[in-house]
Write a protein that holds these residues in place. Structure first.
Motif, PDB file in Angstrom:
ATOM      1  N   SER A  16     -13.391  43.124  30.914  1.00 40.25           N
ATOM      2  CA  SER A  16     -14.622  42.499  30.422  1.00 40.25           C
ATOM      3  C   SER A  16     -15.303  41.708  31.520  1.00 40.25           C
ATOM      4  O   SER A  16     -16.511  41.775  31.686  1.00 40.25           O
ATOM      5  CB  SER A  16     -14.320  41.575  29.244  1.00 40.25           C
ATOM      6  OG  SER A  16     -13.804  42.307  28.178  1.00 40.25           O
ATOM      7  N   CYS A  17     -14.543  40.949  32.298  1.00 41.23           N
ATOM      8  CA  CYS A  17     -15.114  40.156  33.391  1.00 41.23           C
ATOM      9  C   CYS A  17     -15.725  41.059  34.434  1.00 41.23           C
ATOM     10  O   CYS A  17     -16.813  40.818  34.925  1.00 41.23           O
ATOM     11  CB  CYS A  17     -14.050  39.268  34.031  1.00 41.23           C
ATOM     12  SG  CYS A  17     -13.507  37.936  32.956  1.00 41.23           S
ATOM     13  N   LYS A  18     -15.041  42.126  34.778  1.00 37.54           N
ATOM     14  CA  LYS A  18     -15.540  43.041  35.797  1.00 37.54           C
ATOM     15  C   LYS A  18     -16.845  43.686  35.349  1.00 37.54           C
ATOM     16  O   LYS A  18     -17.790  43.775  36.111  1.00 37.54           O
ATOM     17  CB  LYS A  18     -14.494  44.111  36.099  1.00 37.54           C
ATOM     18  CG  LYS A  18     -14.909  45.022  37.222  1.00 37.54           C
ATOM     19  CD  LYS A  18     -13.819  46.001  37.570  1.00 37.54           C
ATOM     20  CE  LYS A  18     -14.269  46.877  38.714  1.00 37.54           C
ATOM     21  NZ  LYS A  18     -13.304  47.907  39.023  1.00 37.54           N
ATOM     22  N   SER A  19     -16.930  44.125  34.112  1.00 37.12           N
ATOM     23  CA  SER A  19     -18.147  44.787  33.657  1.00 37.12           C
ATOM     24  C   SER A  19     -19.311  43.805  33.594  1.00 37.12           C
ATOM     25  O   SER A  19     -20.443  44.191  33.810  1.00 37.12           O
ATOM     26  CB  SER A  19     -17.923  45.467  32.305  1.00 37.12           C
ATOM     27  OG  SER A  19     -17.682  44.529  31.307  1.00 37.12           O
ATOM     28  N   THR A  20     -19.046  42.537  33.334  1.00 34.03           N
ATOM     29  CA  THR A  20     -20.108  41.538  33.345  1.00 34.03           C
ATOM     30  C   THR A  20     -20.698  41.408  34.742  1.00 34.03           C
ATOM     31  O   THR A  20     -21.897  41.337  34.914  1.00 34.03           O
ATOM     32  CB  THR A  20     -19.567  40.169  32.867  1.00 34.03           C
ATOM     33  OG1 THR A  20     -19.049  40.325  31.557  1.00 34.03           O
ATOM     34  CG2 THR A  20     -20.649  39.127  32.867  1.00 34.03           C
ATOM     35  N   MET A  21     -19.821  41.428  35.724  1.00 29.69           N
ATOM     36  CA  MET A  21     -20.290  41.349  37.101  1.00 29.69           C
ATOM     37  C   MET A  21     -21.113  42.592  37.448  1.00 29.69           C
ATOM     38  O   MET A  21     -22.170  42.499  38.011  1.00 29.69           O
ATOM     39  CB  MET A  21     -19.102  41.231  38.066  1.00 29.69           C
ATOM     40  CG  MET A  21     -18.266  39.990  37.850  1.00 29.69           C
ATOM     41  SD  MET A  21     -18.949  38.561  38.627  1.00 29.69           S
ATOM     42  CE  MET A  21     -18.552  38.911  40.318  1.00 29.69           C
ATOM     43  N   VAL A  22     -20.631  43.756  37.078  1.00 32.52           N
ATOM     44  CA  VAL A  22     -21.315  45.007  37.374  1.00 32.52           C
ATOM     45  C   VAL A  22     -22.650  45.058  36.635  1.00 32.52           C
ATOM     46  O   VAL A  22     -23.646  45.513  37.168  1.00 32.52           O
ATOM     47  CB  VAL A  22     -20.425  46.206  36.996  1.00 32.52           C
ATOM     48  CG1 VAL A  22     -21.190  47.505  37.072  1.00 32.52           C
ATOM     49  CG2 VAL A  22     -19.206  46.264  37.901  1.00 32.52           C
ATOM     50  N   ASP A  23     -22.674  44.587  35.394  1.00 31.20           N
ATOM     51  CA  ASP A  23     -23.871  44.651  34.577  1.00 31.20           C
ATOM     52  C   ASP A  23     -24.916  43.587  34.923  1.00 31.20           C
ATOM     53  O   ASP A  23     -25.928  43.510  34.264  1.00 31.20           O
ATOM     54  CB  ASP A  23     -23.505  44.530  33.096  1.00 31.20           C
ATOM     55  CG  ASP A  23     -22.825  45.777  32.580  1.00 31.20           C
ATOM     56  OD1 ASP A  23     -22.925  46.823  33.245  1.00 31.20           O
ATOM     57  OD2 ASP A  23     -22.189  45.699  31.520  1.00 31.20           O
ATOM     58  N   SER A  24     -24.669  42.795  35.951  1.00 32.44           N
ATOM     59  CA  SER A  24     -25.646  41.771  36.316  1.00 32.44           C
ATOM     60  C   SER A  24     -26.926  42.384  36.851  1.00 32.44           C
ATOM     61  O   SER A  24     -27.964  41.746  36.847  1.00 32.44           O
ATOM     62  CB  SER A  24     -25.058  40.812  37.349  1.00 32.44           C
ATOM     63  OG  SER A  24     -24.962  41.453  38.615  1.00 32.44           O
TER      64      SER A  24
END
Length: 154
Positions: A16-24
């Protein structure tokens, strides 16, 4: 069993944390140069490109200083090409909030000089644009080429 559940929970949180970073929607690159050199190289590349028009040169640090506040060096160059941006706005005018293009140059206390810009493919999704694939690819390539020229030695 408890360990498996803990591993699954931790894995889920990490994903979840990784996808938040990617989805920025931001593309961030590190420059090997100081902020002034990086800024000057970027501005020269933009102003010497006949397809681009420099519209705004914003110095956030200078603006902060005008009200007696300190801010690490932070500059934004806004530029565009109406031949590329106009068809996108004709397809969905909300993309006008993200156009013209902007590149942020800033000094990160931990990472040095950084360059950031909006990923055009993220903007395509954000504004629900299903057409104009070639325009988005062209803009993506141009931004990547421009910023790579800035951060590579000549």
């Amino acid at each position: 069993m408890k360990n498996i559940i803990k591993i699954l929970i931790v894995s889920f949180l990490l994903i979840s944390c990784k996808s938040t970073m990617v989805d920025s929607g931001l593309i961030v690159k590190t420059s090997p140069y100081d902020i002034e050199t990086t800024y000057s190289k970027l501005k020269d590349i933009i102003t010497n490109n006949p397809n681009l028009t420099l519209l705004l040169d914003l110095d956030h640090s200078k603006n902060a200083a005008s009200v007696n506040l300190n801010l690490d060096p932070t500059r934004v160059l806004m530029f565009g090409n109406p031949k590329l941006g106009t068809p996108l706005m004709k397809a969905n005018q909300t993309i006008g909030i993200d156009l013209p293009q902007r590149i942020l140059i800033y000094k990160s206390p931990s990472s040095g000089t950084m360059i950031s810009y909006n990923d055009p493919m993220y903007l395509k999704k954000r504004h629900n644009l299903s057409s104009n694939d070639e325009v988005f690819k062209k803009i993506s390539k141009a931004l990547d080429d421009i910023t790579n020229k800035v951060i590579t030695a000549k």
